[in-house]
Structures are given as structure tokens and as C-alpha cells.
Motif scaffolding. Structure first.
Motif, short mmCIF file in Angstrom:
data_model
loop_
_atom_site.label_atom_id
_atom_site.label_comp_id
_atom_site.label_asym_id
_atom_site.label_seq_id
_atom_site.Cartn_x
_atom_site.Cartn_y
_atom_site.Cartn_z
N ILE A 63 89.59 16.16 50.47
CA ILE A 63 88.94 17.21 51.26
C ILE A 63 87.44 16.90 51.32
CG2 ILE A 63 88.37 19.67 51.29
CD1 ILE A 63 91.07 20.02 49.71
N GLY A 64 86.92 16.87 52.51
CA GLY A 64 85.48 16.62 52.67
C GLY A 64 85.09 15.16 52.62
N CYS A 65 86.06 14.27 52.62
CA CYS A 65 85.76 12.82 52.54
C CYS A 65 84.84 12.41 53.69
CB CYS A 65 87.06 12.03 52.60
SG CYS A 65 86.76 10.26 52.69
N PRO A 66 83.83 11.60 53.40
CA PRO A 66 82.90 11.18 54.46
C PRO A 66 83.52 10.19 55.44
CG PRO A 66 82.40 10.04 52.43
CD PRO A 66 83.45 11.04 52.09
N GLU A 67 84.71 9.70 55.14
CA GLU A 67 85.31 8.70 56.03
C GLU A 67 86.09 9.36 57.16
OE1 GLU A 67 87.08 5.70 53.55
OE2 GLU A 67 85.17 5.39 52.54
N ARG A 68 86.55 10.58 56.91
CA ARG A 68 87.33 11.28 57.94
C ARG A 68 86.52 11.49 59.22
NH1 ARG A 68 89.04 15.27 54.98
NH2 ARG A 68 91.18 14.63 54.68
N PRO A 69 85.24 11.95 59.13
CA PRO A 69 84.49 12.16 60.37
C PRO A 69 84.32 10.90 61.20
CG PRO A 69 83.32 13.07 58.48
CD PRO A 69 84.47 12.33 57.95
N VAL A 70 84.24 9.74 60.53
CA VAL A 70 84.03 8.50 61.27
C VAL A 70 85.28 8.19 62.11
CG1 VAL A 70 83.45 6.06 61.05
CG2 VAL A 70 82.52 7.71 59.42
N PHE A 71 86.43 8.48 61.53
CA PHE A 71 87.66 8.23 62.31
C PHE A 71 87.83 9.27 63.41
CE2 PHE A 71 88.44 5.74 58.50
CZ PHE A 71 88.79 4.54 59.09
N SER A 72 87.29 10.47 63.18
CA SER A 72 87.27 11.46 64.28
C SER A 72 86.46 10.90 65.43
CB SER A 72 86.65 12.77 63.81
OG SER A 72 87.38 13.33 62.76
N ALA A 73 85.29 10.32 65.10
CA ALA A 73 84.43 9.75 66.14
C ALA A 73 85.11 8.57 66.82
CB ALA A 73 83.10 9.32 65.52
N LEU A 74 85.79 7.75 66.00
CA LEU A 74 86.47 6.57 66.56
C LEU A 74 87.60 7.00 67.50
CD1 LEU A 74 86.43 3.50 66.50
CD2 LEU A 74 87.73 3.56 64.38
N LYS A 75 88.24 8.11 67.15
CA LYS A 75 89.31 8.63 68.01
C LYS A 75 88.71 9.10 69.34
CE LYS A 75 93.51 11.33 67.48
NZ LYS A 75 94.35 12.05 66.55
N GLN A 76 87.58 9.76 69.22
CA GLN A 76 86.95 10.29 70.44
C GLN A 76 86.42 9.17 71.32
OE1 GLN A 76 84.19 13.56 69.56
NE2 GLN A 76 85.43 14.04 67.77
N VAL A 77 85.85 8.14 70.72
CA VAL A 77 85.28 7.07 71.55
C VAL A 77 86.38 6.29 72.28
CG1 VAL A 77 85.12 5.03 70.02
CG2 VAL A 77 83.25 5.58 71.55
N GLN A 78 87.55 6.25 71.68
CA GLN A 78 88.66 5.56 72.36
C GLN A 78 89.11 6.33 73.60
OE1 GLN A 78 91.58 3.19 69.94
NE2 GLN A 78 90.75 4.43 68.30
N ALA A 79 88.88 7.63 73.58
CA ALA A 79 89.20 8.41 74.78
C ALA A 79 88.26 8.03 75.92
CB ALA A 79 89.09 9.90 74.46
N GLU A 80 87.08 7.48 75.56
CA GLU A 80 86.12 7.08 76.60
C GLU A 80 86.31 5.63 77.03
OE1 GLU A 80 82.02 7.84 75.54
OE2 GLU A 80 82.66 9.41 74.17
N VAL A 81 86.42 4.71 76.04
CA VAL A 81 86.41 3.28 76.39
C VAL A 81 87.81 2.68 76.46
CG1 VAL A 81 84.16 2.97 75.29
CG2 VAL A 81 86.21 2.47 73.98
#
Ligand code: SF4
Ligand code: SF4
Length: 729
Positions: A426-444
Motif C-alpha cells: 500500500i502506498g508503494c512509490p512504484e505503483r504511480p509510475v505504472f499508472s503513468a506508463l499505462k496512461q502514456v500508452q493510451a497516447e502513443v
């Protein structure tokens, strides 16, 4: 690392006649000290991390004994340490997790085994095999065979394990062979007791150093032509010496039984499971007595051929109980029988499971088959019906777990039970990065992602499901080299700071720069090798920083620039450091790395302290504040039931276990709403995702204040009054 091993260290101080009570791996650690080791090294990994973790903290004790302890940067450097024993009568021990660690150490091990050792050498190997294992399933046995090393697989009983450590050193010295001791997960965590001896100060040590180095001896270099002689020595002198030792000291356990026409040869490590399985047939008791003769191999390599032949002589059949594949022991025993002219029937993998952990249940089927052919006095029918009943119960449970209320009845084939994979804390700093990676794949567009070993590999599970391959620790960037030239879009390689220092800097970064590769590397800088137990690394900020009260709420990782400086120093020109929890920023930087005209290595350092370690660090500090009635603020996120529309997009971008579901309180709506339970550590990802991905505005941030100031009490009272007035009568 914030965990204290003070109690364990006290156990290591016990002396002659004292009784040690505790875990198997700690008993092994004590046995090393009783054996007079001069140096201990290793690289952490389950299930043997405890050994090194305790030794690193036991500075006073090892200082008194003169033992040198080294936390090595990887298994190769740990194995190379053992070179001290080639020339000098120094006993040394190292530890790591196998098979992966032994793979990394293989080069040094081959070059150690070739000249052989003078002082005894022991590698304590965590055999991470079977249920609960976290690595590829292979056997360390292959390394013992190929390089000519002793392999011990002690019966898991603390006294036996401790005795075997002492014999391992003596056997290593008698044969000049390095010794390995494989310890399965259960053996490491087994609890028991043994009678201690005093710790032994090594004759040569950091306290009593050697006056002069050894004389030059080309014969001890793993160089031709010495290597040709080494090969002969291994076969003609060392192996026979090891065999003589193990027979003379009765390291393997012979247990007679009344059914003398058959016998079972079993690895020491799986012998308790065998005895438990034999109980089901009524041919063994709970105290380890068996009616079937047993040869328990505490040493599985080399085998004492004469001992095997003696055991087999006069028997109608032998069963070899050996975990995993290939069946090296069975093959060797087959040769022994053939060369000895014995007609004893040999069974093993024709009856026993070829793969997977040999727990008692796994053995029952094979034992039933063996007894049906060679011990007809035993009625196997009860065990067979027990196995049938277990299978039926499993199928029934699987069906119940998988079947929705309206689903059709299950087929007779047992469906798999739902997997319960591990996940980010819970609260791991790595989870947000994968959230961002998921979102950027929706763009590129979808990306090829080269994953790695470490906590970030939890992103291979739902809701991220990211990662096309894992080729080894710190190997992601290297593993992309063959893929990225064939891809229209850039490949993203993921690496932790632990993996970066273990291997990634050289195999990945250096190679990508040298070859001028167009690559994207995402490094998780959380400050520790978190996946192996949050051990410190070279880029872990200093202890004095960690224990400063002023810094408790600060990001520890931000205070250390070792990774960035190293990257810049080696020639990385495109380098960005982004706070892990800033999802929008991370998404923007990822997009930039994936689309920029810059051709070459682009590195994004995602900076955010391991939450597990952060919580350990701040908990005692917060408790102390509360004890002094001082103000403590806890941030918590929540979801407004009235606003949540039940589409659960937030969960698909987060996967945080505390962001969960509850029944919709609105009787007119059927979809369950999102809710944040009390486990929330207020990392902020919920708010960041809602903002970055333009989700619904249902998330709110609350501050739970303990011991508030008077101004806060007044404001709270006024707010409550206002709320009461706004509420309909
Ligand atoms: S141990 Fe640390 S890095 Fe690993 S999942 Fe937990 S919080 Fe994340
Ligand atoms: S803020 Fe969200 S992601 Fe972070 S701990 Fe709380 S529920 Fe989990």
C-alpha cells in the motif's frame, strides 16, 4: 534497513552447553561462527537473506572474533571472495539464493573449483524451489557436478544441519573442493533447537593478519596449462577424498527396516516429507522409524559409490526420491548398479513426480505404485482412496470458487483455483509510475516493456499486466537490445536501483552507450533492494540522515544522487529525475522520452522511497510524538459515495489494495462504489490519478489530526456547527 536483529545476535553469542532455540538459517549462522570462519559474504535473497542481514548488524560480535563480513554487490563478487581460501588456510562462507544467484556466481565458481581450496569453503545456498519459490525452477545440483563441488542437502533438523556445516568445512579441506549446502525454504524457516559450542576465533583473521602473502604458485591459477592438471586432480584425488570423508564420518544416514528386500534413497532435505508419506501406508512412525530401509543423503554430490552398491546389494528394488529434474542422482545410481553388476530394479522418476516440490501428498502416488510392485504386504487401497477423495475435494472447491451463481455446473476437469499473486505494498512509490506508463500508452500506443527482477515486477500482474520478458536481475536494458531495433516504437526497460547496482549498470547502461542504442530506461530509485528485504545499497542515504527527526517526512531518495552522478559520469546525456508520485509529470516525461528526436540512451529516474521501509522508519517516530501528546497528522484519501459513478476506472489505474469496493448506498443504483479503507497511507496516488487521467471528482483528501492545536479545535467546532445548520431538518 530499519529492522533490528538484536535478539538474533544474542543467540549467536551462546557458548558450550547452551541450547539454541530458533530458525534454521540462524542456526546455520551460529554454526559458521562455531566453525571458525574468517570471512563471510553474500548477496541477499530468500530464503537465506537472514544470514547476511544478521551478520551485517552483528558488528560487535564479528569484531570480537575478527571475522570479516562483506555485503557483496552481487553473487559473482561473493563467489570471488572465496578466492581467499585458494592459498590460505582461511575458512570462508558466502550465501545467496539459487538458482539465480548461482548462475550469476558461475564464472567465479568455476575458477575457484579448478585450482581447489586450502581453507574450507562453504556456500549456503537458498534452494528456492517448489511451493512459494520466486525464481526459475532449476537445480543447483548441476553446478556441483559440472564444477566439481561438494553438495550437502542436510536432513532438516537443527542439530543435523549444524553438524553438517562443520563437516562441510572439514570435507572441503580434506578434498580441496568448495562445498555448497542447499537449504530449501522450509529448512531455513524451520524452528528447533541444538546444543551449542563456543564460537571459534579464526587463527588468521582481521585481528591476527598474515604477515606475508603466499608465495607465487602458477599451479593455483585457473590458467592453462594448470587447468589440465586441475581437471585430473578433481577426478583422481579430490572426489575420492571427499567420498572417503563422507563414508568415514557417516554423513549419510543408513536406517535399517524389516522390509529388507527393498530400499529408498532420499535427499536429506526431502526426507521428512518422505517419512510423513510412509506413515500414511503404516510403514513409518512420527519419530522417523521406517520399516523400509532408508539411505538418507545428507551429501548428494559426490555420491559414495561403494555405499550405494552396499545398500542395493541383495535388494529386489530401490526407489530414488529426488526433487526436481533432471534426475541426476538417479542417473548416477543407475550407473553404480550397472557397473557393480547388481540386478536390483531401480525406480525413481518413472513413479515419482518429475517436477515440483516433493511434499508428502506428491509422494503418495509414487509410493503406492512402488509398493504395489515390490511390497505387496502393504495395502495401498486406503491411500489411493485418500488421494481420490483429495482430488474430488479440490475439484469441488475449485468449482465453487469459480462458479458464479448463474453459471453452469463445472465440467469434471478440475479448473484452476484463482491465483493470489503478490502485489505492491500500500502506498508503494512504484505503483504511480505504472499508472503513468499505462496512461502514456493510451497516447502513443502499446509498448514493448522489458521487465526486470524486483518489486516493480508486480506490475506484471493486474491491473497493469506490463512486461514482455524477465531475463535476469538487472538485465532488462540488455534484454531489449535485440528487440528495440525491430520496433517502430521505442522499447521501455524497467530496472530497480538494486538491479542497477547488481548488474544493470554494466550489462545494460554501458552496453547501450557503447553501441549508441536508442533506448529508454526507467530506473526505480526507492533507496533499497526492497524485494530481498530492504537491504541497503550504495545509493541508500546515510544512516545519520535517516535518524534525524527533521527528515522523517522527507523523501530519503532525493538526498542521494549516486545513481544520477554515475549515469552522467559514464556519458548518459538525456537524464531526468521525476518524483514517483507525480503522475502527470511522469506521464509527460515518459511521452518525451518515447517521442523525442534525441537518439541515444534516455534514462528516467523515478524517485520515491520504498513505502515499506518508510513506514518502518516513521512509525516509532510517530509513536514517540503521540506519547508526548504532540500533534500528529495522518493523511487519508476517501471517495464520496454520492459522486462515484461505479465505473472503477480509478482501480484499473491503481491496484492499491485499500482502494476497494463496497455496496452502493444509493438504493436506486446497482453498481458497487469505490471506497478507501483504513489501510490507506495517504500516498496521494488516488488524487494524482484522478487529476492526471481526468477521472471523476469523487476523491477527497482528509487530514486526521491527533492532538490538534487550539486553533484547529476552534475551526473544527465552527465547521461542525455550520454543517449542522446546513443539514435539512
Ligand atoms: S517493498 Fe517497497 S518497493 Fe517493494 S512493493 Fe513494498 S513499498 Fe514497493
Ligand atoms: S492514497 Fe490511494 S493509492 Fe495511496 S494508499 Fe491511499 S488508497 Fe492507496
Amino acid at each position: 534497513m530499519e529492522i533490528s536483529f538484536e535478539k538474533e545476535i544474542q543467540q549467536l553469542r551462546l557458548g558450550t552447553g547452551d541450547t539454541f532455540h530458533g530458525e534454521g538459517i540462524l542456526a546455520i549462522t551460529k554454526a559458521l561462527l562455531e566453525s571458525g570462519v574468517a570471512y563471510i559474504g553474500g548477496y541477499q535473497g530468500a530464503p537465506v537473506s537472514h544470514l547476511l542481514d544478521v551478520m551485517v548488524q552483528a558488528k560487535d560480535l564479528v569484531g570480537e572474533l575478527g571475522v570479516h563480513v562483506e555485503a557483496c554487490s552481487n553473487e559473482a563478487s561473493a563467489a570471488a571472495m572465496l578466492g581467499a581460501s585458494i592459498h590460505y588456510p582461511l575458512r570462508g562462507a558466502v550465501t545467496w539464493k539459487s538458482i539465480v544467484g548461482t548462475n550469476v556466481a558461475a564464472d567465479a565458481l568455476a575458477n575457484l573449483s579448478s585450482p581447489g581450496v586450502t581453507g574450507g569453503v562453504l556456500m549456503v545456498i537458498g534452494e528456492d524451489y517448489g511451493e512459494g519459490a520466486s525464481v526459475v525452477q532449476e537445480r543447483t545440483h548441476a553446478y556441483a557436478m559440472k564444477s566439481g563441488m561438494i553438495l550437502l542437502d542436510p536432513r532438516p533438523d537443527l542439530q543435523n544441519m549444524v553438524d553438517m556445516v562443520k563437516h562441510a568445512f572439514a570435507m572441503s579441506e580434506a578434498s580441496n573442493m568448495p562445498a555448497m549446502m542447499e537449504l530449501r525454504i522450509r529448512a531455513c524457516h524451520l524452528r528447533g533447537s541444538f546444543v551449542c559450542s563456543d564460537n571459534r576465533k579464526p587463527a588468521i583473521s582481521a585481528q591476527s593478519p598474515l604477515a606475508e602473502p603466499a608465495g607465487f604458485d602458477y599451479g593455483r591459477l585457473a590458467h592453462p596449462p594448470s587447468t589440465f592438471r586441475h581437471e585430473k586432480l578433481k577426478v583422481e584425488q579430490r572426489m575420492p577424498a571427499a567420498r572417503d570423508y563422507l563414508v568415514a564420518h557417516q554423513l549419510n544416514e543408513l536406517r535399517d527396516g524389516r522390509h529388507a528386500h527393498i530400499g529408498i534413497i532420499v535427499q536429506g532435505g526431502v526426507s521428512p516429507a518422505l517419512l510423513r508419506a510412509l506413515q500414511e501406508f503404516g510403514v513409518a512412525d512420527a519419530f522417523g522409524h521406517s520399516d523400509v530401509p532408508l539411505l538418507i543423503l545428507n551429501v548428494t554430490y559426490p555420491l559414495a559409490h561403494a555405499q550405494i552398491a552396499d545398500f542395493a546389494a541383495g535388494k529386489e528394488a530401490l526407489l530414488v526420491v529426488e526433487e526436481g529434474s533432471p534426475e541426476y542422482i538417479e542417473h548416477e545410481i543407475s550407473s553404480v548398479l550397472r557397473r557393480s553388476g547388481l540386478s536390483t530394479a531401480l525406480h525413481g522418476k518413472d513413479m515419482m513426480p518429475a517436477t515440483g516440490e516433493l511434499n508428502p501428498e506428491a509422494m503418495l502416488q509414487g509410493l503406492a505404485q512402488f509398493f504395489e510392485q515390490h511390497l505387496t504386504a502393504v495395502d495401498v487401497a486406503p491411500v489411493r482412496s485418500q488421494l481420490q477423495a483429495t482430488l474430488a475435494r479440490r475439484q469441488q472447491l475449485a468449482a465453487l470458487l469459480q462458479r458464479a451463481p448463474t453459471a453452469p455446473a463445472p465440467s469434471t476437469a478440475a479448473p484452476a483455483l484463482p491465483a493470489r499473486p503478490p502485489g505492491f505494498c500500500i502506498g508503494c512509490p512504484e505503483r504511480p509510475v505504472f499508472s503513468a506508463l499505462k496512461q502514456v500508452q493510451a497516447e502513443v500506443g502499446p509498448l514493448h516493456i522489458a521487465a526486470d527482477i524486483g518489486c516493480h515486477s508486480f506490475a506484471t500482474f493486474e491491473p497493469f499486466s506490463m512486461g514482455h520478458s524477465i531475463l535476469g536481475y538487472g538485465m532488462s536494458l540488455a534484454s531489449r537490445a535485440g528487440v528495440s531495433p525491430m520496433m517502430q516504437r521505442r522499447v521501455v526497460s524497467i530496472m530497480g536501483d538494486g538491479g542497477f547496482w547488481h548488474n544493470g549498470l554494466l550489462t545494460g547502461v554501458q552496453s547501450a552507450l557503447f553501441n549508441r542504442d536508442d533506448a529508454v530506461l526507467l530506473i526505480f530509485k526507492n533507496g533499497y533492494t526492497s524485494a530481498t528485504g530492504t537491504q541497503d545499497i550504495i545509493s541508500t542515504p546515510g544512516k545519520q540522515h535517516k535518524h534525524s527527526a527533521l527528515d522523517k517526512t522527507a523523501s530519503l531518495t532525493a538526498s542521494d544522487r549516486t545513481i544520477e552522478d554515475t549515469l552522467a559520469g559514464i556519458g548518459v546525456q538525456w537524464l531526468r529525475t521525476v518524483h514517483s508520485y507525480r503522475v502527470s509529470t511522469m506521464r509527460r516525461v515518459l511521452r518525451e522520452a518515447l517521442t523525442t528526436d534525441f537518439r541515444g540512451l534516455k534514462v528516467i529516474v523515478a524517485e520515491g522511497e520504498c513505502q515499506l521501509e518508510r513506514q518502518r522508519r516513521i512509525r516509532p517516530w510517530l509513536e514517540a510524538l503521540l506519547a508526548r501528546n504532540e500533534r500528529v497528522v495522518r493523511v487519508k484519501y476517501g471517495v464520496d459515495d454520492d459522486v462515484c459513478n461505479g465505473d472503477h476506472a480509478c482501480m484499473r489505474l491503481s491496484g492499491c489494495p485499500t482502494l476497494t469496493l463496497k455496496d452502493n448506498p444509493d438504493p436506486l443504483k446497482v453498481d458497487p462504489v469505490a471506497t478507501v479503507n483504513d489501510g490507506c497511507v495517504g500516498c496521494g496516488l488516488c488524487g494524482e490519478n484522478a487529476h492526471a487521467a481526468t477521472l471523476c471528482p469523487s476523491f477527497y483528501r482528509a487530514e486526521v489530526i491527533r492532538n490538534p492545536r487550539w486553533r484547529e479545535r476552534v475551526v473544527d467546532a465552527l465547521r461542525r456547527v455550520a454543517l449542522r445548520m446546513l443539514r435539512p431538518a
